[in-house]
Scaffold this active site. Structure first.
Site, PDB file in Angstrom:
ATOM      1  N   HIS A 323     -42.152  23.913  25.261  1.00 27.87           N
ATOM      2  CA  HIS A 323     -41.074  24.722  24.705  1.00 27.87           C
ATOM      3  C   HIS A 323     -41.014  24.653  23.188  1.00 27.87           C
ATOM      4  O   HIS A 323     -40.499  25.589  22.550  1.00 27.87           O
ATOM      5  CB  HIS A 323     -39.728  24.284  25.293  1.00 27.87           C
ATOM      6  CG  HIS A 323     -39.462  24.844  26.655  1.00 27.87           C
ATOM      7  ND1 HIS A 323     -39.905  24.245  27.818  1.00 27.87           N
ATOM      8  CD2 HIS A 323     -38.812  25.970  27.039  1.00 27.87           C
ATOM      9  CE1 HIS A 323     -39.530  24.971  28.851  1.00 27.87           C
ATOM     10  NE2 HIS A 323     -38.865  26.020  28.417  1.00 27.87           N
ATOM     11  N   GLY A 324     -41.493  23.584  22.599  1.00 24.13           N
ATOM     12  CA  GLY A 324     -41.447  23.521  21.150  1.00 24.13           C
ATOM     13  C   GLY A 324     -42.011  22.231  20.602  1.00 24.13           C
ATOM     14  O   GLY A 324     -42.022  21.202  21.278  1.00 24.13           O
TER      15      GLY A 324
END
Length: 475
Positions: A323-324
């Site tokens: 996700h990041g």
């Protein structure tokens, strides 16, 4: 380009649909490929070149895998292909994160830090990379034949409805549709309905929650109190759900309009009674991708309990990192992984005996984990949680909950909670039972009218309000 932009709604989509109906069926894939490349190039031509390179690379490697008569040779090509895909994703998405952490060590040793120019993250690179890996692995496993038509493979990887934010469609689920599909009236109407409902969820609900969620999480921790912090966490939980599930609804609707059937990506995750069930309902395509392409190859639950728990923690570490490039996302993943392992150890059996409380438990864990997901850094997230639980008070609150609450927030809160809880789906068979008539027949005319009204209201909102964020666009 966003689905919820006026340009997409009234220029790009109508022209693409018209083109698909006007050209011969044999040319539809080529038309959709051109449209998808234009859609992606809207954010920058250089991004499109990266995606085109990914398509060409995976097309060539899959042909090599399919033509390999020896197992070792096939293994080598698969390894090179997966490594190449992950290297591209790693350089574009994680190089800055890695260098920042190395620099922390170098600075502590009084050495010179490494300087790296910021790299702009290509939109949707996590999604089209996972699509590409799905394709080559499916070819290696002989779950479907290699795609010799480069246009079809390029369309699979770049198809604009699922390009920016999924769902992650595995190749073997859509291979036959790339070769042959038809667009019938029923599918087309169903696609329009699904798209408009997703648009309304995004524009009329998610965007309303976006403002207080963003403003509260931007507020210095010293200006927060417990009620405001909890309200901010609630707004963000509703914002991210309506934003992402609304986008998925629009993607599924667009797919139906063009003759494709994508798998469902959400199934009322906020009614889950455990974290395990939550991940069967939230971002379903991502969790099944990790299950089939990472968890099972790692051994799954076939090598004893200790290995199973380790595999689960690895999966959720990767889920968070996917996700990041931030420790906040890693911790968010570890929180979910920890509770999922705990449920397998003993907590799951306890939850089965606690109806009602199991739902509260799941919402409690998910809501607290969202704080890490949405905070700018780890320090802010920890201090935010301290405020939520009254463990600390830093200063004077300048804007309380009353500042953010208005009739619009009340309306979308009630609507969002009922919708996220599946109330409207539950209501349909109840109406059928008491009326004795088919709900579809009774409300068909009203349903079509409602779609027109929703589209009109969404258009008015988009014209009058420039605040139209999309969370998963950055992933």
């Amino acid at each position: 380009m966003l689905f919820s932009s006026l340009f997409f709604l009234y220029y790009f989509l109508p022209l693409t649909l018209a083109g698909c109906f006007l050209v011969p069926s044999g040319w539809r894939n080529a038309l959709l490929l051109v449209a998808s490349l234009i859609f992606y190039a809207w954010g920058g031509v250089s991004y499109s070149l990266i995606m085109v390179f990914s398509i060409m690379f995976n097309y060539a490697m899959a042909r090599c895998i399919a033509s390999s008569e020896r197992q070792k040779r096939g293994n080598l090509f698969l390894s090179l292909c997966v490594f190449g895909n992950l290297l591209l994703l790693g350089v574009m998405k994680y190089s800055g994160f890695v260098i920042d952490n190395i620099n922390i060590v170098l600075t502590s040793l009084h050495w010179r830090p490494i300087h790296l120019e910021p790299i702009n993250l290509p939109a949707g690179i996590s999604f089209f990379t996972f699509h590409a890996i799905s394709y080559v692995v499916d070819i290696y496993r002989k779950e479907c034949p290699v795609q010799k038509n480069p246009v079809r493979l390029a369309l699979y990887i770049s198809f604009f409805p699922q390009l920016i934010a999924g769902p992650i469609v595995r190749y073997h689920d859509i291979a036959s549709q790339l070769g042959k599909r038809k667009i019938d009236r029923q599918d087309f109407i169903a696609g329009i309905e699904r798209f408009v409902l997703g648009l309304a969820k995004k524009v009329l609900i998610s965007n309303v929650f976006a403002w207080p969620a963003t403003e509260i999480f931007k507020t210095p921790v010293g200006e927060l109190n417990a009620p405001l912090a909890w309200f901010g966490a609630f707004c963000y939980a509703m914002h991210i759900y309506c934003d992402f599930s609304g986008y998925s609804d629009m993607a599924l609707g667009l797919g139906r309009m063009f003759g494709f059937h994508f798998p469902e990506n959400f199934n009322f995750p906020y009614v889950a009674k455990s974290i395990r069930e939550f991940w069967r309902r939230w971002h379903i395509s991502l969790s099944t991708w990790f299950r089939d392409y990472v968890y099972v190859p790692l051994g799954g639950n076939r090598k004893g309990r200790a290995r199973t728990y380790l595999n689960l923690m690895i999966i959720f570490f990767l889920t968070g990192l996917w996700h990041g490039a931030s420790w906040n996302f890693v911790i968010w993943g570890f929180i979910h992984g920890f509770f999922l392992v705990t449920e397998r150890l003993f907590l799951g059996k306890w939850l089965e005996r606690l109806p009602g409380l199991n739902l509260c438990y799941t919402l409690f864990v998910v809501l607290n984990a969202w704080v890490f997901f949405n905070s700018a850094d780890l320090t802010y997230a920890i201090n935010y949680l301290k405020v939520m639980y009254g463990w600390t008070h830093f200063g004077t609150v300048t804007k309380g909950v009353s500042y953010y609450v208005n009739p619009e927030i009340w309306f979308v809160s009630i609507t969002g909670i009922l919708g996220a809880g599946g109330f409207f789906n539950w209501l349909k068979p109840i109406i059928h039972q008491f009326t004795g008539l088919r709900v579809e027949v009774l409300f068909r005319g009203l349903k079509y009218l409602a779609m027109i009204v929703l589209l009109f209201v969404c258009t008015v909102y988009l014209l009058s309000n420039s605040y139209n964020p999309f969370i998963y666009f950055r992933f």
